[in-house]
Design a protein around this motif. Structure first.
Motif, PDB file in Angstrom:
ATOM      1  N   LEU A 184       0.858  -1.183   0.000  1.00 44.36           N
ATOM      2  CA  LEU A 184       0.000   0.000   0.000  1.00 44.36           C
ATOM      3  C   LEU A 184       0.892   1.230   0.000  1.00 44.36           C
ATOM      4  O   LEU A 184       1.747   1.388   0.883  1.00 44.36           O
ATOM      5  N   ALA A 185       0.700   2.103  -0.982  1.00 41.75           N
ATOM      6  CA  ALA A 185       1.558   3.275  -1.130  1.00 41.75           C
ATOM      7  C   ALA A 185       0.725   4.472  -1.564  1.00 41.75           C
ATOM      8  O   ALA A 185      -0.470   4.356  -1.865  1.00 41.75           O
ATOM      9  N   GLY A 186       1.366   5.625  -1.603  1.00 38.72           N
ATOM     10  CA  GLY A 186       0.725   6.845  -2.071  1.00 38.72           C
ATOM     11  C   GLY A 186       1.638   7.590  -3.016  1.00 38.72           C
ATOM     12  O   GLY A 186       2.829   7.755  -2.732  1.00 38.72           O
ATOM     13  N   ASP A 187       1.105   8.042  -4.148  1.00 41.34           N
ATOM     14  CA  ASP A 187       1.885   8.832  -5.095  1.00 41.34           C
ATOM     15  C   ASP A 187       2.229  10.199  -4.507  1.00 41.34           C
ATOM     16  O   ASP A 187       1.481  10.743  -3.678  1.00 41.34           O
ATOM     17  N   GLY A 188       3.337  10.760  -4.978  1.00 40.33           N
ATOM     18  CA  GLY A 188       3.682  12.126  -4.613  1.00 40.33           C
ATOM     19  C   GLY A 188       4.457  12.222  -3.315  1.00 40.33           C
ATOM     20  O   GLY A 188       4.992  11.236  -2.814  1.00 40.33           O
TER      21      GLY A 188
END
Length: 247
Positions: free
Chosen positions: A49-53
């Protein structure tokens, strides 16, 4: 447009929040998409689970929060239950979940981190259970956060709402590791996960989440030792060869 990118990478599933302009903050759409993505991860051996930016997740989206001001009590309950369903889907995901954390993990973003089995953060990541700064409380995420940090740490960080560093987060148990090479550390852990027996890894996660009685643990190890996967793993060890799932 989707606020989520879901990719299959061999035995790995990558679930990435794609609202960098909003620091991957939650709104109703992202909550629904995350719930759906984690409800069925198929036979994935691990999920990242990751987030862009620049940020993992800054918690609740400002516009979503603005809309909530006008909700009735019953509408707020329904809204909170949708958030809880998302957290449950991540927490109860049968495959091990690894959170890749950079930048900010605030409010509900800390809840996401707490629901992961393994959380790895960049050295400059910042965390906060910031709800009290808005005159509210981290109620929905509290069961998951308490399971990670315990009541002692919660009595400070829930109450002050202050920001704390990745170093503090690892000390109180919210995250597992701080890594200068964030992607390298995530990939190293993923490699360890996919080297485990697929069924064994999922069963081990269940054990970690729910301690069992002596009889239950005895039956469980016996079932795994006599299973096809257990027999293959034990025989491979004795024969000094890799088990079949590493082929």
């Amino acid at each position: 447009m989707s606020a989520l990118r879901v990719e299959l990478d061999g035995p790995l599933k990558r679930i990435t929040m794609t609202r960098p302009e909003r620091r991957n903050a939650f709104d109703a759409s992202l909550i629904a998409e995350l719930t759906e993505a984690f409800a069925d991860v198929g036979d994935a051996r691990a999920v990242v689970l990751a987030g862009d930016g620049p940020s993992f997740s800054a918690g609740a989206d400002v516009e979503w929060m603005r809309a909530s001001v006008e909700l009735t009590y019953d509408e707020n309950v329904a809204d909170a239950l949708r958030l809880r369903a998302m957290l449950d889907a991540i927490n109860n995901c049968p495959a091990p979940v690894v959170a890749r954390v950079q930048g900010h993990a605030l409010g509900g973003g800390c809840g996401l981190v707490a629901c992961a089995d393994i959380a790895i953060a960049a050295p400059d990541a910042e965390f906060a259970f910031s709800e009290v700064k808005l005159g509210i409380v981290p109620a929905v995420i509290s069961p998951f956060a308490l399971a990670r940090i315990g009541p002692g740490a919660a009595r400070r960080w829930f109450v002050t709402g202050e920001r704390f560093s990745a170093e503090v987060a690892v000390r109180i148990g919210l995250i597992s590791e701080v890594a200068d090479d964030l992607d390298g550390a995530v990939e190293r852990v993923v490699a360890e996960l996919v080297s485990a027996g697929p069924n064994a890894a999922r069963a081990a996660k269940e054990l970690a989440r729910a301690p069992q009685s002596a009889d239950e643990t005895a039956r469980r190890i016996a079932a795994h030792r006599t299973s096809d996967e257990g027999q293959e793993g034990l025989r491979a060890f004795l024969d000094k060869r890799p088990p079949s799932w590493r082929d």
